[in-house]
Enzyme design. Structure first.
Site, short mmCIF file in Angstrom:
data_model
loop_
_atom_site.label_atom_id
_atom_site.label_comp_id
_atom_site.label_asym_id
_atom_site.label_seq_id
_atom_site.Cartn_x
_atom_site.Cartn_y
_atom_site.Cartn_z
N LYS A 84 -12.00 -28.70 -23.28
CA LYS A 84 -10.60 -28.34 -23.52
C LYS A 84 -9.86 -29.48 -24.23
CE LYS A 84 -10.52 -24.20 -21.57
NZ LYS A 84 -11.84 -23.81 -21.05
C1 LIG Z 1 -11.98 -22.71 -19.90
C2 LIG Z 1 -11.41 -21.42 -19.50
C3 LIG Z 1 -11.25 -21.06 -18.15
C4 LIG Z 1 -11.82 -21.75 -16.98
O1 LIG Z 1 -11.82 -23.06 -16.92
P1 LIG Z 1 -12.94 -23.90 -16.14
O2 LIG Z 1 -12.20 -25.18 -15.90
O3 LIG Z 1 -14.11 -24.04 -17.03
O4 LIG Z 1 -13.24 -23.20 -14.85
C5 LIG Z 1 -10.58 -19.88 -17.86
N1 LIG Z 1 -10.12 -19.08 -18.82
C6 LIG Z 1 -10.28 -19.38 -20.11
C7 LIG Z 1 -9.75 -18.44 -21.12
C8 LIG Z 1 -10.94 -20.54 -20.50
O5 LIG Z 1 -11.11 -20.79 -21.80
#
Ligand SMILES: *Cc1c(COP(=O)(O)O)cnc(C)c1O
Length: 380
Positions: A216
């Protein structure tokens, strides 16, 4: 077009001509090592520590919310956010089929069933028009909320996702949700730093959920955060994600089924150092987006940009190809030549465990599924 050599050369040039250009790599140029060493020196690496509090304060300021609850990952943040707004086993939650699997899993962890409504072509996120049309056709409004006429189940929440950091049409979605007594929760996992009419995404629904996974815009190694302006819900969120423990000088008293979802102090330390750099990350991404935009305009390829009244964080940038054939050529050419690109997700109802879920025509989701490709988007 059948040859993407100039595209490959341009992308490599933007990313310092490395042999391999990843889709998104984290950058650690701030206080990361200092804060991490701090936690080790203090021995507070786990469930207690000052960085968790500091990170939650920083998140309140970034998201402009009263409360922020740091948790182990973004999926857990969505899961608990849905529970906080009263999603119960047997309920339904409306979301988009064009999303990452975590959105849908988080619904099912609550014992609820996902219902897939189409996205808009401009935002690639849940469509207010499609939502309204779906509800008019399938729902009935009762004293205590909206019910699905086909299944008899309560539709207790709506969970739009800000795809790649492009904000959905929140005002219009809120209007529909309010008319139908459905609570809106934002999956803002991808949109930290994105703005909708001057307000941060995640702060506009009843609750918002962010992710700090390694891919992210800002990472804590693994992590997530629930944000809200409802102070009581924020307090309840902290309590539920820390085993629902009732304060007591020495006894273990837990009066509800809670979770061990607290973000460890070690991860919070990394998150603090990363969050300090968010403005710089946003600026650099915006610059890269501008460069991509003018380059792809000259190639006749549609580089996706933010919609009016919004500011995208340009977390993962993307292009829209003419059709599936062109998309596959682009994917093959770039990946063969050391430039990592990826198609957008398969629609969730294609996956075996969600194939049975109710859905509308999905016209726009199907269009985008065949054409959208993510291109390298790292901070340089
Ligand atoms: C990355 C992501 C998540 C979940 O995040 P994690 O920290 O990997 O559990 C949820 N929704 C979307 C759309 C994402 O891109």
């Amino acid at each position: 077009m059948s040859d993407f050599n100039s595209v490959i050369a341009f992308i490599k040039e933007q990313h310092n001509n490395k042999d391999f250009t990843p889709l998104h790599a984290p950058v650690f140029n701030g206080n990361e090592k200092k804060y991490l060493l701090d936690t080790i020196d203090s021995t507070f690496v786990s469930s207690v520590g000052a960085y968790v509090d500091r990170f939650e304060e920083m998140m309140c300021s970034v998201a402009q919310t009263e409360k922020a609850v740091a948790v182990v990952n973004g999926t857990a943040a969505i899961q608990v956010a849905l529970r906080l707004v009263g999603v119960k086993p047997g309920d339904e939650v409306i979301t988009q089929a064009l999303t990452f699997i975590a959105t849908v899993n988080a619904i099912v962890y609550n014992g609820a069933t996902p219902v897939f409504v189409d996205v808009d072509l401009d935002t690639m996120g849940l469509s207010p028009k499609a939502l309204e049309a779906f509800l008019v056709e399938n729902a009935e409004l009762r004293e205590d909320g909206a019910y699905n006429k086909k299944t008899g189940k309560k539709i207790s929440a709506c969970l739009p996702m800000h795809t790649f950091g492009f904000p959905v049409h929140l005002d219009e979605l809120l209007t529909v949700c309010n008319n139908w007594k459905i609570t809106l929760v934002e999956d803002a996992a991808e949109s930290l730093g994105s703005m909708y009419k001057g307000r941060p995404t995640g702060s506009i629904g009843k609750l918002g959920a962010f992710s700090f996974n390694g891919n992210k815009i800002v990472t804590s190694g693994g992590g997530g955060t629930i944000v809200t302006n409802d102070i009581e819900l924020g307090i309840k969120g902290k309590y539920l994600t820390t085993t629902a423990k009732v304060p007591h000088p020495y006894e273990f008293v837990h009066d509800e089924m809670g979770y061990n979802f607290r973000m460890p102090n070690l991860n919070a330390a990394l998150a603090c150092a990363q969050l300090e750099q968010l403005d710089g990350f946003l600026e650099d991404k915006r610059k890269l987006a501008k460069e991509y935009q003018s380059f792809f305009a000259g190639k006749g390829i549609n580089f996706r940009t933010e919609t009016p009244d919004t500011k995208a964080n340009y977390w993962l940038m993307c292009v829209e190809l003419e059709n599936r054939q062109e998309r596959d050529l682009f994917l093959n050419d770039t990946n063969k030549n050391g430039v990592m690109t990826r198609p957008i997700w398969q629609l969730m109802f294609r996956l075996p465990m969600y194939a049975h879920c109710q859905k509308d025509a999905q016209q726009n989701a199907l269009f985008l599924e065949e054409r959208i490709i993510n291109i390298p988007s790292s901070v340089r």
